[in-house]
Scaffold this motif. Structure first.
Motif, PDB file in Angstrom:
ATOM      1  N   ASP A 165      24.726 -33.210 -65.181  1.00 33.84           N
ATOM      2  CA  ASP A 165      25.969 -33.370 -64.424  1.00 33.84           C
ATOM      3  C   ASP A 165      25.869 -32.674 -63.060  1.00 33.84           C
ATOM      4  O   ASP A 165      26.410 -33.155 -62.056  1.00 33.84           O
ATOM      5  N   PHE A 166      25.144 -31.552 -62.994  1.00 34.89           N
ATOM      6  CA  PHE A 166      24.930 -30.894 -61.705  1.00 34.89           C
ATOM      7  C   PHE A 166      24.006 -31.739 -60.821  1.00 34.89           C
ATOM      8  O   PHE A 166      24.223 -31.848 -59.612  1.00 34.89           O
ATOM      9  N   SER A 167      22.996 -32.325 -61.421  1.00 37.42           N
ATOM     10  CA  SER A 167      22.092 -33.187 -60.647  1.00 37.42           C
ATOM     11  C   SER A 167      22.841 -34.339 -60.009  1.00 37.42           C
ATOM     12  O   SER A 167      22.620 -34.684 -58.839  1.00 37.42           O
ATOM     13  N   ARG A 168      23.753 -34.954 -60.769  1.00 40.04           N
ATOM     14  CA  ARG A 168      24.512 -36.089 -60.234  1.00 40.04           C
ATOM     15  C   ARG A 168      25.395 -35.652 -59.066  1.00 40.04           C
ATOM     16  O   ARG A 168      25.518 -36.381 -58.066  1.00 40.04           O
ATOM     17  N   MET A 169      26.000 -34.477 -59.158  1.00 39.83           N
ATOM     18  CA  MET A 169      26.836 -34.001 -58.055  1.00 39.83           C
ATOM     19  C   MET A 169      25.990 -33.681 -56.825  1.00 39.83           C
ATOM     20  O   MET A 169      26.407 -33.944 -55.685  1.00 39.83           O
TER      21      MET A 169
ATOM     22  N   GLY B  26      16.353 -19.054 -55.408  1.00 41.43           N
ATOM     23  CA  GLY B  26      16.418 -18.066 -54.336  1.00 41.43           C
ATOM     24  C   GLY B  26      15.333 -17.019 -54.395  1.00 41.43           C
ATOM     25  O   GLY B  26      15.128 -16.284 -53.425  1.00 41.43           O
ATOM     26  N   ASP B  27      14.604 -16.942 -55.515  1.00 37.89           N
ATOM     27  CA  ASP B  27      13.549 -15.934 -55.630  1.00 37.89           C
ATOM     28  C   ASP B  27      12.187 -16.439 -55.175  1.00 37.89           C
ATOM     29  O   ASP B  27      11.299 -15.641 -54.890  1.00 37.89           O
ATOM     30  N   ASN B  28      11.988 -17.767 -55.129  1.00 37.24           N
ATOM     31  CA  ASN B  28      10.651 -18.255 -54.773  1.00 37.24           C
ATOM     32  C   ASN B  28      10.633 -19.501 -53.903  1.00 37.24           C
ATOM     33  O   ASN B  28       9.563 -19.969 -53.524  1.00 37.24           O
ATOM     34  N   GLY B  29      11.801 -20.049 -53.567  1.00 38.44           N
ATOM     35  CA  GLY B  29      11.832 -21.208 -52.676  1.00 38.44           C
ATOM     36  C   GLY B  29      11.488 -22.528 -53.343  1.00 38.44           C
ATOM     37  O   GLY B  29      11.288 -23.526 -52.651  1.00 38.44           O
ATOM     38  N   PHE B  30      11.463 -22.556 -54.663  1.00 39.30           N
ATOM     39  CA  PHE B  30      11.139 -23.809 -55.352  1.00 39.30           C
ATOM     40  C   PHE B  30      12.396 -24.641 -55.567  1.00 39.30           C
ATOM     41  O   PHE B  30      13.467 -24.108 -55.875  1.00 39.30           O
ATOM     42  N   ALA B  31      12.250 -25.925 -55.407  1.00 35.54           N
ATOM     43  CA  ALA B  31      13.343 -26.850 -55.720  1.00 35.54           C
ATOM     44  C   ALA B  31      12.755 -28.052 -56.424  1.00 35.54           C
ATOM     45  O   ALA B  31      11.675 -28.540 -56.071  1.00 35.54           O
ATOM     46  N   GLY B  32      13.447 -28.523 -57.425  1.00 35.67           N
ATOM     47  CA  GLY B  32      13.021 -29.724 -58.117  1.00 35.67           C
ATOM     48  C   GLY B  32      13.407 -30.971 -57.335  1.00 35.67           C
ATOM     49  O   GLY B  32      13.596 -30.947 -56.121  1.00 35.67           O
TER      50      GLY B  32
ATOM     51  N   ALA C 158      12.657 -24.533 -49.074  1.00 35.23           N
ATOM     52  CA  ALA C 158      13.805 -24.080 -48.276  1.00 35.23           C
ATOM     53  C   ALA C 158      13.791 -24.650 -46.866  1.00 35.23           C
ATOM     54  O   ALA C 158      14.849 -24.904 -46.284  1.00 35.23           O
ATOM     55  N   ALA C 159      12.614 -24.839 -46.307  1.00 41.31           N
ATOM     56  CA  ALA C 159      12.522 -25.347 -44.936  1.00 41.31           C
ATOM     57  C   ALA C 159      13.205 -26.701 -44.777  1.00 41.31           C
ATOM     58  O   ALA C 159      13.680 -27.041 -43.694  1.00 41.31           O
TER      59      ALA C 159
ATOM     60  N   VAL D 139      -5.289 -23.626 -61.426  1.00 44.58           N
ATOM     61  CA  VAL D 139      -4.010 -24.205 -61.836  1.00 44.58           C
ATOM     62  C   VAL D 139      -3.773 -25.479 -61.028  1.00 44.58           C
ATOM     63  O   VAL D 139      -4.613 -25.890 -60.215  1.00 44.58           O
ATOM     64  N   GLU D 140      -2.625 -26.095 -61.223  1.00 43.14           N
ATOM     65  CA  GLU D 140      -2.264 -27.286 -60.467  1.00 43.14           C
ATOM     66  C   GLU D 140      -1.551 -26.893 -59.169  1.00 43.14           C
ATOM     67  O   GLU D 140      -0.942 -25.821 -59.072  1.00 43.14           O
ATOM     68  N   ASN D 141      -1.627 -27.796 -58.192  1.00 40.97           N
ATOM     69  CA  ASN D 141      -0.928 -27.577 -56.918  1.00 40.97           C
ATOM     70  C   ASN D 141       0.561 -27.295 -57.155  1.00 40.97           C
ATOM     71  O   ASN D 141       1.148 -26.403 -56.534  1.00 40.97           O
ATOM     72  N   ALA D 142       1.152 -28.039 -58.081  1.00 39.98           N
ATOM     73  CA  ALA D 142       2.579 -27.864 -58.362  1.00 39.98           C
ATOM     74  C   ALA D 142       2.878 -26.466 -58.887  1.00 39.98           C
ATOM     75  O   ALA D 142       3.962 -25.924 -58.645  1.00 39.98           O
ATOM     76  N   ASP D 143       1.937 -25.868 -59.602  1.00 38.12           N
ATOM     77  CA  ASP D 143       2.138 -24.511 -60.111  1.00 38.12           C
ATOM     78  C   ASP D 143       2.216 -23.505 -58.963  1.00 38.12           C
ATOM     79  O   ASP D 143       2.996 -22.545 -59.011  1.00 38.12           O
ATOM     80  N   VAL D 144       1.400 -23.713 -57.945  1.00 35.14           N
ATOM     81  CA  VAL D 144       1.438 -22.836 -56.773  1.00 35.14           C
ATOM     82  C   VAL D 144       2.779 -22.961 -56.068  1.00 35.14           C
ATOM     83  O   VAL D 144       3.425 -21.962 -55.737  1.00 35.14           O
TER      84      VAL D 144
END
Length: 498
Positions: free
Chosen positions: A144-148, A170-176, A200-201, A383-388
């Motif tokens: 429901d948060f994703s849809r909003m 907010g701790d690492n700049g990652f977003a799905g 974040a950029a 590891v994978e690029n996504a892990d970094v």
């Protein structure tokens, strides 16, 4: 660097650090936590009104935590100032708790109304306040948060996010996949680590800090989790030369690279070293590359080498600093030259293909600078690029722990770590997303090392110089910008007027 980012304080904190210290500092100052929420909402409203003074209406989208309380205070301020306000609350049938409940009730007492948060209710809205999620968010978004969030981004509205764009860690700049794309982010008490690196950029827009009553105490009493840096922080290292100086005073660099068909990378790195002020630069490369390199830049010294060449050790040892990697490629010759660099007993900068060889032959040194992009970092860590990218701060710490020295994890919001101090450099722009940009950076860092800067200062100053030069070059447009376009601006920046 964006003007708003440059104006932020240098101290950066994790969300956990801020949450831990907020009640302690509030008690120290005799301030109620409710008063901090009231001040946060009021300052966010002031930022909104300053940015969009002609706005006549707005929609405020609320979650269920303290972020919702800040949003309700803002909504009340907007209502009291004559704006048409719609508050869209997630799960309004469930009562809020604590200070957020007080803020909600005060909004209702001021004549406000609450609607259920549904994506369709944002159609045609011109201004949105995002108060869905705060600094405690991590992991996966509920559907429901994703849809909003998708609805906010599809509304073609101007968006202000409270503390963080919802969906950003907010701790690492990652977003799905789903994260609010804000035009303005107002963060509270202290600047959060994740606002200046990674995703974040692309989603924060301009960032403003509302320190509230306790922010200055946080900055002065609590050790920051990282420090923001810029070119201005390192200008003092770029002092005018003595009138009687000569080329021997400004450092000798041996640059190793340029395998078959790859003279450009080593040429870019070496010219960047000269443009950054190195006195002498000698390239060790494949014989076939030498005429091509010298035709374009005769000031560079050249040495052709093959696997049987034993004199190359002496030639590399001539350098006070060794740079290995640009265009190094793979295969027997590349590995041989990598070993030559390793055995030189000189401060070392490793970039590009040298890092790929290092990933297969891990070792640790205290006297080198490693400059991986996320893909190279992933190979170095297995590891994978996504892990970094999921946690860039963890990745750079893991790299430094495994390999030692100073690690520069490139990308939006470059991270620089020496085992003790974490630096964040929100510099540069997408114009750097082109072949050769990393080679230029490695040349600048090697040059500053050769001119006497420490490993950490050379890495940090180099990153900031590189980013600042890119921003000047991008004034002519980011698309189509070349790595070599940075050269005149590098020369300009290493000669500051004051």
């Amino acid at each position: 660097m964006r003007k708003a980012t440059a104006e932020l304080p240098a101290t950066l904190f994790s969300g956990a650090t801020v949450r831990r210290w907020e009640p302690l500092l509030a008690k120290q100052h005799g301030v109620l936590m409710w008063s901090l929420m009231e001040e946060a909402g009021q300052q966010a409203w002031q930022a909104f009104h300053q940015r969009w003074p002609n706005a006549e209406s707005l929609a405020v989208v609320c979650g269920r935590g303290n972020n919702a309380g800040d949003a309700y205070v803002l909504a009340r301020c907007a209502l009291n100032n004559g704006l048409q306000v719609r508050v869209l609350q997630m799960q309004p049938e469930r009562p809020l708790k604590g200070d957020a409940k007080i803020a909600q009730q005060q909004y209702l007492d001021a004549g406000g109304h609450i609607e259920t948060a549904e994506p369709g209710r944002l159609a045609g809205v011109s201004h949105i306040v995002d108060g869905l999620l705060g600094t405690g968010f991590e992991g996966e978004l509920r559907s429901d948060f994703s849809r909003m969030i998708v609805a906010i981004n599809e509304a073609s509205a101007e968006v202000l996010s409270l503390d963080l764009p919802s969906g950003l860690n907010g701790d690492n700049g990652f977003a799905g996949e789903d994260v609010v794309s804000a035009d303005l982010t107002v963060t509270f008490v202290g600047v959060k680590l994740g606002l200046l690196t990674g995703a974040a950029a692309s989603c924060c827009g301009d960032i403003r800090l509302a320190p509230l009553a306790i922010g200055h105490s946080l900055a002065s009493q609590v050790r920051p989790d990282a420090m923001k840096i810029s070119y201005q922080d390192y200008r003092h290292h770029l002092k005018p030369r003595q009138a009687d100086s000569h080329k021997g005073h400004h450092g000798r660099i041996a640059v190793i690279g340029g395998n078959h068909g790859m003279p450009g990378a080593v040429r870019l790195a070496s010219e960047a070293a000269l443009r950054s002020g190195a006195g002498l630069v000698s390239i060790i490369s494949r014989y076939e590359n030498l005429p091509l390199i010298q035709a374009g830049r005769p000031e560079l010294m050249l040495w052709g080498s093959d696997i049987a060449d034993m004199e190359v050790y002496q030639r590399v040892g001539w350098g006070q600093v060794v740079l290995c990697g640009p265009g190094l490629g793979s295969g027997d010759w590349a590995f041989h030259m990598w070993r030559v660099a390793q055995n030189a007993e000189r401060p070392l900068v490793m970039d590009a293909d040298a890092l790929n060889i290092l990933a297969k032959n891990p070792c640790r040194r205290d006297d080198w600078v490693l400059t991986p992009h996320p893909g190279e970092a992933a190979r170095l860590l297995g590891v994978e690029n996504a892990d970094v990218q999921r946690d860039r701060f963890k990745a750079v710490r893991d790299l430094q722990q495994k390999y030692g020295g100073v690690v520069v994890l490139k990308g939006p919001g470059t991270l620089i770590f020496d085992g003790e101090t974490m630096l964040v450099a929100p510099v540069g722009n997408p114009g750097l997303a082109t072949g050769g940009s990393g080679d230029v950076l490695s040349g600048i860092i090697a040059s500053l090392l050769a001119q006497g800067l420490s490993l950490m200062d050379a890495a940090a100053c180099g990153v900031c110089l590189h980013g600042e030069a890119a921003d000047i070059a991008a004034e002519g447009g980011q698309r189509g910008m070349l790595a070599s376009d940075l050269m005149p601006y590098i020369r300009q920046l290493v000669n500051p007027e004051d």
